[in-house]
Design a protein around this motif. Structure first.
Motif, PDB file in Angstrom:
ATOM      1  N   GLU A  18       0.792  -1.232   0.000  1.00  0.00           N
ATOM      2  CA  GLU A  18       0.000   0.000   0.000  1.00  0.00           C
ATOM      3  C   GLU A  18       0.828   1.289   0.000  1.00  0.00           C
ATOM      4  OE1 GLU A  18      -4.143   1.696   1.839  1.00  0.00           O
ATOM      5  OE2 GLU A  18      -3.262  -0.089   2.741  1.00  0.00           O
ATOM      6  N   PRO A  19       1.935   1.397   0.749  1.00  0.00           N
ATOM      7  CA  PRO A  19       2.718   2.650   0.674  1.00  0.00           C
ATOM      8  C   PRO A  19       3.189   2.968  -0.751  1.00  0.00           C
ATOM      9  CG  PRO A  19       3.362   1.410   2.597  1.00  0.00           C
ATOM     10  CD  PRO A  19       2.459   0.509   1.786  1.00  0.00           C
ATOM     11  N   LEU A  20       3.713   1.974  -1.441  1.00  0.00           N
ATOM     12  CA  LEU A  20       4.191   2.197  -2.802  1.00  0.00           C
ATOM     13  C   LEU A  20       3.027   2.543  -3.726  1.00  0.00           C
ATOM     14  CD1 LEU A  20       6.584   2.282  -4.709  1.00  0.00           C
ATOM     15  CD2 LEU A  20       6.276  -0.163  -5.108  1.00  0.00           C
ATOM     16  N   GLU A  21       1.913   1.864  -3.582  1.00  0.00           N
ATOM     17  CA  GLU A  21       0.744   2.157  -4.408  1.00  0.00           C
ATOM     18  C   GLU A  21       0.268   3.588  -4.193  1.00  0.00           C
ATOM     19  OE1 GLU A  21      -1.972  -0.899  -3.210  1.00  0.00           O
ATOM     20  OE2 GLU A  21      -1.045  -2.415  -4.507  1.00  0.00           O
ATOM     21  N   ARG A  22       0.229   4.019  -2.953  1.00  0.00           N
ATOM     22  CA  ARG A  22      -0.236   5.384  -2.650  1.00  0.00           C
ATOM     23  C   ARG A  22       0.708   6.446  -3.188  1.00  0.00           C
ATOM     24  NH1 ARG A  22      -3.431   5.903   3.037  1.00  0.00           N
ATOM     25  NH2 ARG A  22      -4.868   4.187   2.678  1.00  0.00           N
ATOM     26  N   VAL A  23       2.015   6.226  -3.056  1.00  0.00           N
ATOM     27  CA  VAL A  23       2.946   7.242  -3.536  1.00  0.00           C
ATOM     28  C   VAL A  23       2.936   7.290  -5.063  1.00  0.00           C
ATOM     29  CG1 VAL A  23       5.120   5.928  -3.601  1.00  0.00           C
ATOM     30  CG2 VAL A  23       5.152   8.355  -3.045  1.00  0.00           C
ATOM     31  N   LEU A  24       2.783   6.158  -5.731  1.00  0.00           N
ATOM     32  CA  LEU A  24       2.714   6.170  -7.196  1.00  0.00           C
ATOM     33  C   LEU A  24       1.460   6.882  -7.680  1.00  0.00           C
ATOM     34  CD1 LEU A  24       4.057   2.599  -8.067  1.00  0.00           C
ATOM     35  CD2 LEU A  24       5.273   4.806  -8.167  1.00  0.00           C
ATOM     36  N   THR A  25       0.356   6.695  -6.996  1.00  0.00           N
ATOM     37  CA  THR A  25      -0.877   7.412  -7.342  1.00  0.00           C
ATOM     38  C   THR A  25      -0.686   8.912  -7.154  1.00  0.00           C
ATOM     39  OG1 THR A  25      -2.262   5.519  -6.789  1.00  0.00           O
ATOM     40  CG2 THR A  25      -3.321   7.676  -6.775  1.00  0.00           C
ATOM     41  N   ALA A  26      -0.053   9.309  -6.071  1.00  0.00           N
ATOM     42  CA  ALA A  26       0.188  10.728  -5.805  1.00  0.00           C
ATOM     43  C   ALA A  26       1.138  11.339  -6.840  1.00  0.00           C
ATOM     44  CB  ALA A  26       0.737  10.915  -4.404  1.00  0.00           C
ATOM     45  N   LEU A  27       2.111  10.564  -7.310  1.00  0.00           N
ATOM     46  CA  LEU A  27       3.040  11.079  -8.328  1.00  0.00           C
ATOM     47  C   LEU A  27       2.311  11.458  -9.608  1.00  0.00           C
ATOM     48  CD1 LEU A  27       6.166   8.775  -7.955  1.00  0.00           C
ATOM     49  CD2 LEU A  27       6.027  11.241  -7.500  1.00  0.00           C
ATOM     50  N   GLU A  28       1.227  10.763  -9.904  1.00  0.00           N
ATOM     51  CA  GLU A  28       0.439  11.085 -11.103  1.00  0.00           C
ATOM     52  C   GLU A  28      -0.181  12.474 -11.004  1.00  0.00           C
ATOM     53  OE1 GLU A  28      -2.396   7.939 -11.531  1.00  0.00           O
ATOM     54  OE2 GLU A  28      -0.848   6.448 -11.973  1.00  0.00           O
ATOM     55  N   GLN A  29      -0.373  12.977  -9.789  1.00  0.00           N
ATOM     56  CA  GLN A  29      -0.976  14.288  -9.565  1.00  0.00           C
ATOM     57  C   GLN A  29       0.056  15.403  -9.437  1.00  0.00           C
ATOM     58  OE1 GLN A  29      -3.339  13.873  -6.032  1.00  0.00           O
ATOM     59  NE2 GLN A  29      -4.283  11.989  -6.756  1.00  0.00           N
ATOM     60  N   LEU A  30       1.325  15.055  -9.325  1.00  0.00           N
ATOM     61  CA  LEU A  30       2.384  16.033  -9.084  1.00  0.00           C
ATOM     62  C   LEU A  30       2.546  16.957 -10.284  1.00  0.00           C
ATOM     63  CD1 LEU A  30       4.461  16.638  -6.829  1.00  0.00           C
ATOM     64  CD2 LEU A  30       6.080  15.241  -8.110  1.00  0.00           C
ATOM     65  N   GLN A  31       2.517  18.254 -10.003  1.00  0.00           N
ATOM     66  CA  GLN A  31       2.680  19.278 -11.029  1.00  0.00           C
ATOM     67  C   GLN A  31       4.029  19.971 -10.865  1.00  0.00           C
ATOM     68  OE1 GLN A  31       0.248  19.896 -13.441  1.00  0.00           O
ATOM     69  NE2 GLN A  31      -0.614  18.019 -12.566  1.00  0.00           N
ATOM     70  N   PRO A  32       4.541  20.591 -11.929  1.00  0.00           N
ATOM     71  CA  PRO A  32       5.791  21.358 -11.793  1.00  0.00           C
ATOM     72  C   PRO A  32       5.650  22.394 -10.679  1.00  0.00           C
ATOM     73  CG  PRO A  32       5.227  21.103 -14.103  1.00  0.00           C
ATOM     74  CD  PRO A  32       4.048  20.583 -13.311  1.00  0.00           C
ATOM     75  N   GLY A  33       6.663  22.490  -9.838  1.00  0.00           N
ATOM     76  CA  GLY A  33       6.653  23.406  -8.717  1.00  0.00           C
ATOM     77  C   GLY A  33       6.112  22.794  -7.432  1.00  0.00           C
ATOM     78  N   GLN A  34       5.523  21.636  -7.532  1.00  0.00           N
ATOM     79  CA  GLN A  34       5.022  20.929  -6.349  1.00  0.00           C
ATOM     80  C   GLN A  34       6.043  19.905  -5.891  1.00  0.00           C
ATOM     81  OE1 GLN A  34       1.225  19.192  -7.655  1.00  0.00           O
ATOM     82  NE2 GLN A  34       0.313  20.254  -5.918  1.00  0.00           N
ATOM     83  N   ARG A  35       5.916  19.529  -4.626  1.00  0.00           N
ATOM     84  CA  ARG A  35       6.693  18.413  -4.086  1.00  0.00           C
ATOM     85  C   ARG A  35       5.734  17.407  -3.483  1.00  0.00           C
ATOM     86  NH1 ARG A  35      10.829  20.930   0.129  1.00  0.00           N
ATOM     87  NH2 ARG A  35       8.828  21.385   1.061  1.00  0.00           N
ATOM     88  N   LEU A  36       6.156  16.172  -3.494  1.00  0.00           N
ATOM     89  CA  LEU A  36       5.441  15.100  -2.810  1.00  0.00           C
ATOM     90  C   LEU A  36       6.234  14.784  -1.551  1.00  0.00           C
ATOM     91  CD1 LEU A  36       3.355  12.837  -2.549  1.00  0.00           C
ATOM     92  CD2 LEU A  36       4.739  11.492  -4.114  1.00  0.00           C
ATOM     93  N   ARG A  37       5.578  14.860  -0.421  1.00  0.00           N
ATOM     94  CA  ARG A  37       6.212  14.560   0.875  1.00  0.00           C
ATOM     95  C   ARG A  37       5.700  13.196   1.313  1.00  0.00           C
ATOM     96  NH1 ARG A  37       4.654  16.992   6.266  1.00  0.00           N
ATOM     97  NH2 ARG A  37       6.380  16.357   7.575  1.00  0.00           N
ATOM     98  N   PHE A  38       6.582  12.207   1.286  1.00  0.00           N
ATOM     99  CA  PHE A  38       6.243  10.815   1.552  1.00  0.00           C
ATOM    100  C   PHE A  38       6.858  10.401   2.878  1.00  0.00           C
ATOM    101  CE2 PHE A  38       7.218   6.200   0.269  1.00  0.00           C
ATOM    102  CZ  PHE A  38       5.970   5.744   0.632  1.00  0.00           C
ATOM    103  N   LEU A  39       6.005  10.033   3.833  1.00  0.00           N
ATOM    104  CA  LEU A  39       6.462   9.580   5.148  1.00  0.00           C
ATOM    105  C   LEU A  39       6.281   8.067   5.224  1.00  0.00           C
ATOM    106  CD1 LEU A  39       4.717  12.332   7.286  1.00  0.00           C
ATOM    107  CD2 LEU A  39       7.063  12.324   6.423  1.00  0.00           C
ATOM    108  N   ILE A  40       7.339   7.370   5.628  1.00  0.00           N
ATOM    109  CA  ILE A  40       7.298   5.905   5.663  1.00  0.00           C
ATOM    110  C   ILE A  40       8.186   5.397   6.795  1.00  0.00           C
ATOM    111  CG2 ILE A  40       9.103   5.677   3.914  1.00  0.00           C
ATOM    112  CD1 ILE A  40       7.406   3.218   2.860  1.00  0.00           C
ATOM    113  N   HIS A  41       7.889   4.213   7.277  1.00  0.00           N
ATOM    114  CA  HIS A  41       8.576   3.668   8.453  1.00  0.00           C
ATOM    115  C   HIS A  41       9.942   3.052   8.151  1.00  0.00           C
ATOM    116  CE1 HIS A  41       6.365   0.347   6.696  1.00  0.00           C
ATOM    117  NE2 HIS A  41       7.210  -0.470   7.293  1.00  0.00           N
TER     118      HIS A  41
END
Length: 74
Positions: A18-41
């Motif tokens: 699930e963590p990898l699935e969620r971050v890959l889904t979020a990457l599809e929404q990432l626009q230039p100038g944005q960052r994805l902040r991924f917290l994982i254990h």
């Protein structure tokens, strides 16, 4: 980089894959100038390979609670 537009994926309590699935889904929404902040254990080594393959920039920081923050941008 403007942190007000960061996308947050907090996957510290999730079980694989699930963590990898969620971050890959979020990457599809990432626009230039944005960052994805991924917290994982733990270190997400499979994600690093994918990010390199698709030419994303990223940095990883260990947090005080033992988890990791991965910042990803285009």
């Amino acid at each position: 980089m403007n942190t007000t537009t960061d996308i947050l994926v907090d996957a510290r309590e999730l079980e694989p894959p699930e963590p990898l699935e969620r971050v890959l889904t979020a990457l599809e929404q990432l626009q230039p100038g944005q960052r994805l902040r991924f917290l994982i254990h733990r270190q997400p080594y499979p994600l690093y390979d994918l990010l390199r393959r698709y030419h994303y920039q990223f940095s990883t920081q260990a947090l005080a609670d033992g988890s990791f923050e991965v910042l990803i941008w285009m």
